[in-house]
Design an enzyme around this catalytic site. Structure first.
Site, short mmCIF file in Angstrom:
data_model
loop_
_atom_site.label_atom_id
_atom_site.label_comp_id
_atom_site.label_asym_id
_atom_site.label_seq_id
_atom_site.Cartn_x
_atom_site.Cartn_y
_atom_site.Cartn_z
N GLY A 35 43.26 15.37 12.52
CA GLY A 35 43.38 13.91 12.38
C GLY A 35 44.78 13.51 11.98
O GLY A 35 45.68 14.34 11.83
N LEU A 56 46.06 12.18 9.13
CA LEU A 56 46.56 12.67 7.84
C LEU A 56 46.56 14.20 7.80
O LEU A 56 47.52 14.82 7.34
CB LEU A 56 45.70 12.09 6.71
CG LEU A 56 46.16 12.42 5.30
CD1 LEU A 56 47.61 11.95 5.07
CD2 LEU A 56 45.25 11.77 4.27
N ASP A 115 41.10 1.81 0.99
CA ASP A 115 41.05 0.47 0.38
C ASP A 115 39.91 -0.37 0.95
O ASP A 115 39.56 -1.41 0.39
CB ASP A 115 42.40 -0.25 0.58
CG ASP A 115 42.82 -0.37 2.04
OD1 ASP A 115 42.14 0.22 2.92
OD2 ASP A 115 43.83 -1.03 2.31
N TYR A 138 31.56 1.57 7.24
CA TYR A 138 32.63 2.53 6.91
C TYR A 138 32.91 2.49 5.41
O TYR A 138 32.91 3.53 4.74
CB TYR A 138 33.89 2.18 7.72
CG TYR A 138 35.13 2.97 7.33
CD1 TYR A 138 35.16 4.35 7.39
CD2 TYR A 138 36.28 2.30 6.89
CE1 TYR A 138 36.31 5.07 7.03
CE2 TYR A 138 37.43 3.00 6.55
CZ TYR A 138 37.43 4.38 6.61
OH TYR A 138 38.56 5.09 6.25
N1 LIG Z 1 43.99 6.09 9.12
C1 LIG Z 1 44.12 5.20 8.15
O1 LIG Z 1 44.85 4.17 8.30
C2 LIG Z 1 43.42 5.42 6.84
C3 LIG Z 1 43.55 4.42 5.84
C4 LIG Z 1 42.95 4.64 4.59
C5 LIG Z 1 42.24 5.79 4.35
N2 LIG Z 1 42.09 6.73 5.34
C6 LIG Z 1 41.32 7.93 5.02
O2 LIG Z 1 42.17 9.04 5.23
C7 LIG Z 1 41.38 10.19 5.61
C8 LIG Z 1 41.98 10.78 6.88
O3 LIG Z 1 41.83 9.80 7.90
P1 LIG Z 1 42.57 9.98 9.31
O4 LIG Z 1 43.09 8.64 9.67
O5 LIG Z 1 43.45 11.16 9.30
O6 LIG Z 1 41.28 10.25 10.23
P2 LIG Z 1 41.25 10.59 11.81
O7 LIG Z 1 42.63 10.51 12.37
O8 LIG Z 1 40.20 9.72 12.40
O9 LIG Z 1 40.77 12.12 11.84
C9 LIG Z 1 39.45 12.44 11.52
C10 LIG Z 1 39.34 13.93 11.38
O10 LIG Z 1 37.99 14.24 11.00
C11 LIG Z 1 37.48 15.20 11.92
N3 LIG Z 1 36.04 14.96 12.15
C12 LIG Z 1 35.46 13.88 12.69
N4 LIG Z 1 34.14 14.06 12.78
C13 LIG Z 1 33.88 15.30 12.30
C14 LIG Z 1 32.72 16.08 12.14
N5 LIG Z 1 31.49 15.62 12.49
N6 LIG Z 1 32.83 17.33 11.64
C15 LIG Z 1 34.05 17.83 11.30
N7 LIG Z 1 35.19 17.13 11.39
C16 LIG Z 1 35.11 15.88 11.90
C17 LIG Z 1 38.25 14.98 13.21
O11 LIG Z 1 38.14 16.15 14.01
P3 LIG Z 1 38.37 16.06 15.63
O12 LIG Z 1 39.80 15.60 15.81
O13 LIG Z 1 38.16 17.44 16.09
O14 LIG Z 1 37.36 15.06 16.13
C18 LIG Z 1 39.64 14.71 12.66
O15 LIG Z 1 40.27 15.94 12.34
C19 LIG Z 1 39.96 9.68 5.74
O16 LIG Z 1 39.26 9.95 4.54
C20 LIG Z 1 40.11 8.18 5.90
O17 LIG Z 1 38.96 7.51 5.42
C21 LIG Z 1 42.67 6.57 6.57
#
Ligand SMILES: NC(=O)c1ccc[n+]([C@@H]2O[C@H](COP(=O)([O-])OP(=O)(O)OC[C@H]3O[C@@H](n4cnc5c(N)ncnc54)[C@H](OP(=O)(O)O)[C@@H]3O)[C@@H](O)[C@H]2O)c1
Length: 248
Positions: free
Chosen positions: A11, A13, A101, A123
């Site tokens: 993902g 992060l 947030d 979410y």
């Molecule tokens: N992005 C933002 O702006 C943002 C803002 C605030 C907080 N956050 C938090 O930061 C954290 C990281 O978010 P991100 O943006 O990096 O998320 P992301 O880009 O959507 O990546 C999600 C990750 O989770 C994995 N995943 C999804 N479904 C899964 C499953 N069933 N089993 C195992 N792995 C699974 C995905 O694997 P695949 O790639 O193989 O599907 C991917 O590695 C999360 O806790 C999110 O809530 C994000």
């Protein structure tokens, strides 16, 4: 060398953390595309034996995705962190979990670690349940709550700044204030956090909030198309983070 079990490794992060740490840490990456479905997995089956640190970046992170499949969102965003936290408490493994947030309503900013969280989306609710469960099962764990991530991640899902530069985002909300946070800066903080004894809820984000439109304008420096944020999206999620993430 330190051994890190990194969920969400593909993902936005997770990839950023991996890029920063892979030369000095042994990283055990975990992702859905890598073959581990954490909606059904048990930690004892997926966390390698020699793991010293666990960073839980896996999430169903799209509001729309969670709304259309709340059961899977609950299993990944709430139940999995709960199981992982209990496992880490039992094995004395340092755990850091990432939150958002979007657990806040947007009604009474600015938000601090002491603010009540009342989400307005599936979410947000599934993430809040995960945060509470992690600290309940493992009070020594750290829940790092951040805001919208920006910067180059090169993952399947894009960051807001990647959307702005690629033209995918072309109209910008005049409201929707958030602390647009540099993803590389957050990853740097997470590596320090893993190695610290910081525990409980920690807000880690850019020091100040901006509307989506102001943020887009600071990047593009040209006239942009303005729209009002839809009513179901919190209009002001301003955080007063105790850990201020700045871009280097
Ligand atoms: N992005 C933002 O702006 C943002 C803002 C605030 C907080 N956050 C938090 O930061 C954290 C990281 O978010 P991100 O943006 O990096 O998320 P992301 O880009 O959507 O990546 C999600 C990750 O989770 C994995 N995943 C999804 N479904 C899964 C499953 N069933 N089993 C195992 N792995 C699974 C995905 O694997 P695949 O790639 O193989 O599907 C991917 O590695 C999360 O806790 C999110 O809530 C994000």
């Amino acid at each position: 060398m330190r051994e890190l079990f990194l969920t969400g490794a593909t993902g936005r992060l997770g990839r950023t953390v991996r890029t920063q740490l892979e030369s000095s840490w042994i990283i055990h990456p975990c992702s859905l595309s890598g073959g581990d479905d954490l909606t059904t997995a048990e930690p004892r089956d997926v966390v390698p034996e020699d793991t010293d640190f666990v960073l839980n970046c896996a999430a169903m992170s799209s509001r729309a995705g969670c709304a259309s499949n709340p059961s899977a969102a609950f299993r990944l965003n709430s139940l999995w962190p709960q199981k992982l936290a209990a496992f880490c408490a039992g094995t004395h493994t340092r755990m850091v979990h990432i939150s958002t947030d979007l657990v806040y309503s947007g009604g009474i900013p600015p938000y601090t670690e002491k603010s009540p969280a009342v989400p307005r989306s599936v979410y947000g609710w599934t993430k809040l349940l995960g945060d509470v469960a992690v600290l309940n099962r493992n009070p020594r764990a750290c829940v790092v709550r951040t805001s919208v991530l920006t910067g180059k991640a090169g993952a399947k899902m894009t960051t807001f700044s990647e959307d702005i530069f690629s033209g995918r985002a072309s109209s910008f909300h005049v409201d929707c204030f958030r602390n647009h946070t540099d993803i590389a800066g957050l990853a740097r903080f997470l590596s320090k956090c893993l190695f610290s004894s910081m525990s409980g809820l920690v807000l880690a984000a850019a020091p100040y909030s901006m509307s989506r439109a102001s943020y887009a304008y600071t990047l593009l420096k040209k006239d942009i198309n303005l729209i009002n944020g839809p009513s179901h999206i919190p209009h002001d999620l301003t955080l007063r983070p105790s850990v201020k993430i700045v871009k280097e």
